[in-house]
Write a protein that holds these residues in place. Structure first.
Motif, PDB file in Angstrom:
ATOM      1  N   SER A   1      -1.159 -24.295  12.442  1.00 12.50           N
ATOM      2  CA  SER A   1      -2.308 -24.170  11.545  1.00 12.50           C
ATOM      3  C   SER A   1      -2.562 -25.515  10.895  1.00 12.50           C
ATOM      4  O   SER A   1      -1.684 -26.379  10.830  1.00 12.50           O
ATOM      5  CB  SER A   1      -2.058 -23.106  10.474  1.00 12.50           C
ATOM      6  OG  SER A   1      -1.107 -23.564   9.537  1.00 12.50           O
TER       7      SER A   1
ATOM      8  N   SER B   1      -2.897 -14.717  17.672  1.00 11.02           N
ATOM      9  CA  SER B   1      -4.145 -15.473  17.509  1.00 11.02           C
ATOM     10  C   SER B   1      -5.107 -14.757  16.576  1.00 11.02           C
ATOM     11  O   SER B   1      -5.923 -15.386  15.886  1.00 11.02           O
ATOM     12  CB  SER B   1      -4.822 -15.688  18.867  1.00 11.02           C
ATOM     13  OG  SER B   1      -4.028 -16.519  19.690  1.00 11.02           O
ATOM     14  N   ALA B   2      -5.013 -13.416  16.537  1.00 14.83           N
ATOM     15  CA  ALA B   2      -5.938 -12.624  15.712  1.00 14.83           C
ATOM     16  C   ALA B   2      -5.747 -12.874  14.225  1.00 14.83           C
ATOM     17  O   ALA B   2      -6.659 -12.608  13.434  1.00 14.83           O
ATOM     18  CB  ALA B   2      -5.772 -11.141  16.023  1.00 14.83           C
TER      19      ALA B   2
ATOM     20  N   GLY C   1      -5.871 -15.499  12.696  1.00 13.78           N
ATOM     21  CA  GLY C   1      -6.777 -16.532  12.211  1.00 13.78           C
ATOM     22  C   GLY C   1      -8.192 -16.058  12.010  1.00 13.78           C
ATOM     23  O   GLY C   1      -9.057 -16.838  11.594  1.00 13.78           O
ATOM     24  N   GLU C   2      -8.465 -14.788  12.301  1.00 10.88           N
ATOM     25  CA  GLU C   2      -9.814 -14.269  12.109  1.00 10.88           C
ATOM     26  C   GLU C   2     -10.172 -14.198  10.629  1.00 10.88           C
ATOM     27  O   GLU C   2      -9.331 -13.873   9.787  1.00 10.88           O
ATOM     28  CB  GLU C   2      -9.932 -12.885  12.751  1.00 10.88           C
ATOM     29  CG  GLU C   2      -9.761 -12.929  14.267  1.00 10.88           C
ATOM     30  CD  GLU C   2      -9.786 -11.538  14.875  1.00 10.88           C
ATOM     31  OE1 GLU C   2      -9.946 -10.562  14.110  1.00 10.88           O
ATOM     32  OE2 GLU C   2      -9.641 -11.432  16.108  1.00 10.88           O
ATOM     33  N   THR C   3     -11.426 -14.464  10.313  1.00 12.49           N
ATOM     34  CA  THR C   3     -11.884 -14.550   8.923  1.00 12.49           C
ATOM     35  C   THR C   3     -11.613 -13.278   8.143  1.00 12.49           C
ATOM     36  O   THR C   3     -11.201 -13.317   6.973  1.00 12.49           O
ATOM     37  CB  THR C   3     -13.395 -14.861   8.887  1.00 12.49           C
ATOM     38  OG1 THR C   3     -13.636 -16.025   9.651  1.00 12.49           O
ATOM     39  CG2 THR C   3     -13.868 -15.068   7.462  1.00 12.49           C
ATOM     40  N   GLU C   4     -11.821 -12.110   8.775  1.00 11.85           N
ATOM     41  CA  GLU C   4     -11.656 -10.845   8.064  1.00 11.85           C
ATOM     42  C   GLU C   4     -10.232 -10.667   7.561  1.00 11.85           C
ATOM     43  O   GLU C   4      -9.998 -10.254   6.418  1.00 11.85           O
ATOM     44  CB  GLU C   4     -12.015  -9.670   8.989  1.00 11.85           C
ATOM     45  CG  GLU C   4     -13.474  -9.615   9.413  1.00 11.85           C
ATOM     46  CD  GLU C   4     -13.784 -10.587  10.540  1.00 11.85           C
ATOM     47  OE1 GLU C   4     -12.835 -11.208  11.054  1.00 11.85           O
ATOM     48  OE2 GLU C   4     -14.976 -10.735  10.877  1.00 11.85           O
ATOM     49  N   GLN C   5      -9.265 -11.013   8.403  1.00 10.20           N
ATOM     50  CA  GLN C   5      -7.868 -10.851   7.995  1.00 10.20           C
ATOM     51  C   GLN C   5      -7.494 -11.844   6.905  1.00 10.20           C
ATOM     52  O   GLN C   5      -6.779 -11.497   5.963  1.00 10.20           O
ATOM     53  CB  GLN C   5      -6.951 -11.030   9.206  1.00 10.20           C
ATOM     54  CG  GLN C   5      -7.119  -9.939  10.256  1.00 10.20           C
ATOM     55  CD  GLN C   5      -5.880  -9.762  11.094  1.00 10.20           C
ATOM     56  OE1 GLN C   5      -4.766  -9.863  10.580  1.00 10.20           O
ATOM     57  NE2 GLN C   5      -6.070  -9.480  12.377  1.00 10.20           N
TER      58      GLN C   5
ATOM     59  N   TYR D   1      -7.713 -23.584  10.350  1.00 13.48           N
ATOM     60  CA  TYR D   1      -7.573 -22.956  11.667  1.00 13.48           C
ATOM     61  C   TYR D   1      -6.142 -22.467  11.824  1.00 13.48           C
ATOM     62  O   TYR D   1      -5.185 -23.038  11.271  1.00 13.48           O
ATOM     63  CB  TYR D   1      -7.932 -23.928  12.787  1.00 13.48           C
ATOM     64  CG  TYR D   1      -6.951 -25.063  12.971  1.00 13.48           C
ATOM     65  CD1 TYR D   1      -5.813 -24.916  13.758  1.00 13.48           C
ATOM     66  CD2 TYR D   1      -7.167 -26.293  12.359  1.00 13.48           C
ATOM     67  CE1 TYR D   1      -4.914 -25.945  13.919  1.00 13.48           C
ATOM     68  CE2 TYR D   1      -6.276 -27.335  12.521  1.00 13.48           C
ATOM     69  CZ  TYR D   1      -5.149 -27.163  13.302  1.00 13.48           C
ATOM     70  OH  TYR D   1      -4.259 -28.183  13.450  1.00 13.48           O
TER      71      TYR D   1
ATOM     72  N   ASN E   1      -3.916 -21.188  15.187  1.00 18.49           N
ATOM     73  CA  ASN E   1      -3.909 -20.977  16.635  1.00 18.49           C
ATOM     74  C   ASN E   1      -2.532 -20.561  17.105  1.00 18.49           C
ATOM     75  O   ASN E   1      -1.513 -21.024  16.571  1.00 18.49           O
ATOM     76  CB  ASN E   1      -4.309 -22.262  17.376  1.00 18.49           C
ATOM     77  CG  ASN E   1      -5.736 -22.661  17.086  1.00 18.49           C
ATOM     78  OD1 ASN E   1      -6.597 -21.807  16.899  1.00 18.49           O
ATOM     79  ND2 ASN E   1      -5.987 -23.966  17.057  1.00 18.49           N
TER      80      ASN E   1
END
Length: 688
Positions: free
Chosen positions: A327, A517-518, A520-524, A542, A544
């Motif tokens: 990250s 990888s999930a 890093g999604e904005t919602e989480q 980020y 990854n």
């Protein structure tokens, strides 16, 4: 003339001149087959389905362009040999009453038969060998292949169309030579060039200057990315220098040998030196071509085999663990950074438990990184878009994380650092980072955690006492970046690396990577920060996740593709080299028949003739090989730099492969010499 006369005459000419036509047709057929195989694999649907298929096919299509350009240059070059040998015969047709238009018709059918057969047989061989090529490629990149056989009509059309157009151009060029020459010029073409050439020391000097400039360029450059661009400039200089030295320098050399009485006034040397002086101006171009092709073979084989065989080392350095999370964030405050680290640790633990994976060899590292200019003992922030020998990325990490990852128990004071770099010569002593002074107390031999290993970018690692010191350096550089705005374009980030090995199978590792990888999604991320009750502060963030197993497919898709391409191109260039050697000896054999017949008539024995032939051939035949070895020696540094762009840094392996490749090629070269020298001897020993 009755119907079919020109066709029969053309076919009769090809059979009569089969010694020069058959090798030409066989080589053309081989080049067509190579072109077909690369074009087939470059558009193969099965290759396209792989993870690294797009990269692999891009490499193969590059090979198609290389072979296409080489085919044009090489076939025009070889066609000049054919026409030189045929001009006397065609001139005789002209004297006997056949007009230029009629000769052009004969040449058309000769081109049609020789070119058509070569293309047809080449396509057939390409079709038959395309599956073998596919299986070989899949074996190299370690992918299971199906045993279905496919023929793409579009590939056949492209191959036939390209080489048919090339044959048409060769025919036009041949007709042009006939049309512009008189019957007398055609009949006397074999005697052309008998006037002793002058030793052009100016061109020889220019050749040496070009060679020296290319060599210096190859040795002096030290920036890997710049080496890729400068390589082509160095290649052009060396090619020009090689041709100048062989064409003009060789004449000068033989004239100097003629002045050496101890060498010149020996039976075998006297005849060979006298003969070579008269022919060397045009003979030098052939020798230079052999030298350049030999060098290309050696460079490709050593570089591509080193990429393939050294891939495991590069992969191990780039991915020390088979599952990694990295990250980075810019303008991130301390609280947000700490919360992000905790978030990644927690989500990674949840994902591995859910996947039923056991975690081993876990390493974690916090760091800050930024682009720098490193000169002497001073480090200054730099624009990421600037390149040069002193440019690098620095990674600053705390001693606590270093000790845990490397299983050590080192201690540091606030103004002390540990340093590591593969590209720079790090030394103990004072180290200046902007206006901050540190003492390098130890230069590390190894670094377990490799952060941000971008191919082609140099790295420096500094270990400081604690996270407080890391944050101090970050704040200082970040302040300068914000103060200067976008003018300098400093890029500094706080990063976090988490790596571990698992016992999961390859497919399960892919599923786990997607799960990681999930995170890093904005919602989480929004939900996580809301739970902590802290308003996150950062400009960009980020997260990854990567898998060493998946990266291996990409690595070997690219490196294996280059290795496979290197093999095919090397085979193509070797065929071309052998053909040039063969034609060189054939052409000179026919030219020397009269000379050696005269020597036999005045009492020279067969043994003396053979000794003279060996002296003549040995004098010049091994010059291209020795020059190719010299080219490789000076190009080695630049080749190593370019390979470092692809994370291949095993210099010992490159040395071993280069030496082994040269020795094997030298054995092959000697074998070709023995064969062609016998051909030459048979030609000049004909009793008439």
């Amino acid at each position: 003339m009755r119907f079919g006369f020109y066709e029969k005459l053309a076919w009769s000419n090809i059979k009569k001149n089969r010694k020069i036509y058959l090798p030409y047709m066989a080589t053309t057929m081989g080049i067509v087959a190579m072109f077909y195989i690369l074009t087939h694999l470059g558009t193969d649907k099965e290759v396209e389905t792989f993870t690294s298929g797009a990269t692999l096919q891009l490499i193969l299509r590059l090979g198609i362009i290389v072979i296409g350009i080489f085919s044009v240059i090489f076939l025009f070059y070889i066609n000049s040999f054919l026409m030189k040998r045929r001009k006397t015969e065609l001139g005789l047709y002209n004297v006997l009453g056949m007009g230029k238009l009629h000769i052009a018709r004969v040449l058309f059918w000769e081109t049609f038969y020789s070119g058509g057969l070569s293309i047809a047989l080449g396509v057939v061989c390409g079709v038959l060998l395309s599956k073998v090529g596919q299986l070989g490629l899949f074996k190299i990149i370690n992918i299971q292949a199906s045993y279905s056989f496919q023929v793409y009509s579009s590939v056949v059309v492209i191959t036939v169309g390209f080489f048919a157009a090339l044959q048409a151009l060769l025919y036009i060029n041949s007709v042009r030579q006939i049309v512009k020459s008189s019957a007398r010029e055609l009949l006397s073409s074999d005697a052309a060039g008998e006037k002793e050439p002058k030793a052009n020391f100016l061109i020889a000097l220019v050749g040496l200057i070009f060679l020296g400039a290319g060599y210096v360029l190859a040795i002096k450059i030290s920036d890997p990315m710049a080496a890729i661009g400068m390589f082509f400039i160095a290649v052009i200089l060396v090619i020009l220098g090689t041709y100048c030295c062989f064409i003009a320098g060789s004449v000068a050399l033989f004239k100097l040998l003629r002045k050496n009485k101890n060498y010149y006034y020996k039976t075998n040397h006297f005849i060979s030196v006298s003969s070579m002086i008269y022919r060397m101006k045009r003979n030098g171009a052939g020798l230079a071509s052999i030298c350049i092709l030999s060098t290309m073979v050696l460079v490709m084989l050593s570089a591509t085999s080193c990429m393939y065989l050294g891939g495991d080392d590069a992969l191990e350095k780039a991915y020390p663990r088979n599952m990694e999370i990295s990250s980075g964030a810019t303008n991130i405050d301390a609280v947000t950074y700490d919360e992000t680290v905790k978030y990644i640790d927690q989500k990674a633990e949840e994902a591995t438990i859910k996947a039923g994976a056991s975690v081993e060899n876990r390493i974690r590292c916090r760091s800050c990184s930024f682009y720098i200019k490193f000169e002497g003992n001073r480090i200054d922030p730099a624009n990421e878009q600037v390149s040069g020998e002193t440019m690098a990325v620095i990674e600053v990490l705390p001693l606590e994380d270093f000790n845990i990852s490397n299983h050590t128990n080192k201690t540091l004071k606030a103004d002390e650092v540990l340093a590591y770099s593969e590209e720079f010569d790090m030394r103990q002593g004072e180290l200046q980072i902007m206006d901050m002074s540190y003492q390098t107390v130890d230069v590390l031999e190894n670094m377990t955690v490799r952060l941000g290993n971008v191919l082609g970018v140099k790295h420096i690692y500094l270990v400081v006492r604690d996270m407080q010191e890391v944050r101090k350096i970050y704040n200082k550089v970040n302040e300068a970046a914000n103060k200067d705005g976008q003018e300098k374009g400093y890029y500094i980030r706080m990063g976090y690396y988490l790596g571990f090995d698992t016992d999961l199978k390859e497919e399960q590792q892919g599923t786990l990577r997607m799960e990681l990888s999930a995170m890093g999604e904005t919602e989480q991320l929004t939900g996580w920060y809301d739970e902590k009750g802290h308003e996150p502060v950062f400009d960009s963030l980020y997260i990854n996740a990567s898998s060493g197993v998946e990266a291996r497919d990409d690595f070997y898709g690219m490196y294996g593709g280059f290795f496979f391409l290197g093999i095919l191109l090397s085979l193509t260039f070797i065929m071309a080299t052998v053909l040039i050697m063969y034609y060189k000896q054939i052409t000179e054999g026919y030219e020397d028949q009269d000379r050696f017949q005269i020597l036999k008539n005045v009492g020279m024995t067969q043994r003396e003739i053979k000794k003279t032939i060996n002296s003549q051939v040995l004098t010049v035949f091994f010059a291209p090989l020795l020059m190719a070895g010299l080219h490789i020696a000076f190009a080695f540094h630049m080749i190593a730099l370019m390979l470092s762009v692809f994370a291949i840094t095993n210099t010992t392996l490159l040395i071993e492969l280069t030496v082994a490749g040269f020795l094997l090629f030298a054995l092959f070269y000697v074998a070709v010499y023995l064969i062609t020298s016998k051909t030459y001897y048979r030609l000049v020993s004909i009793h008439r």
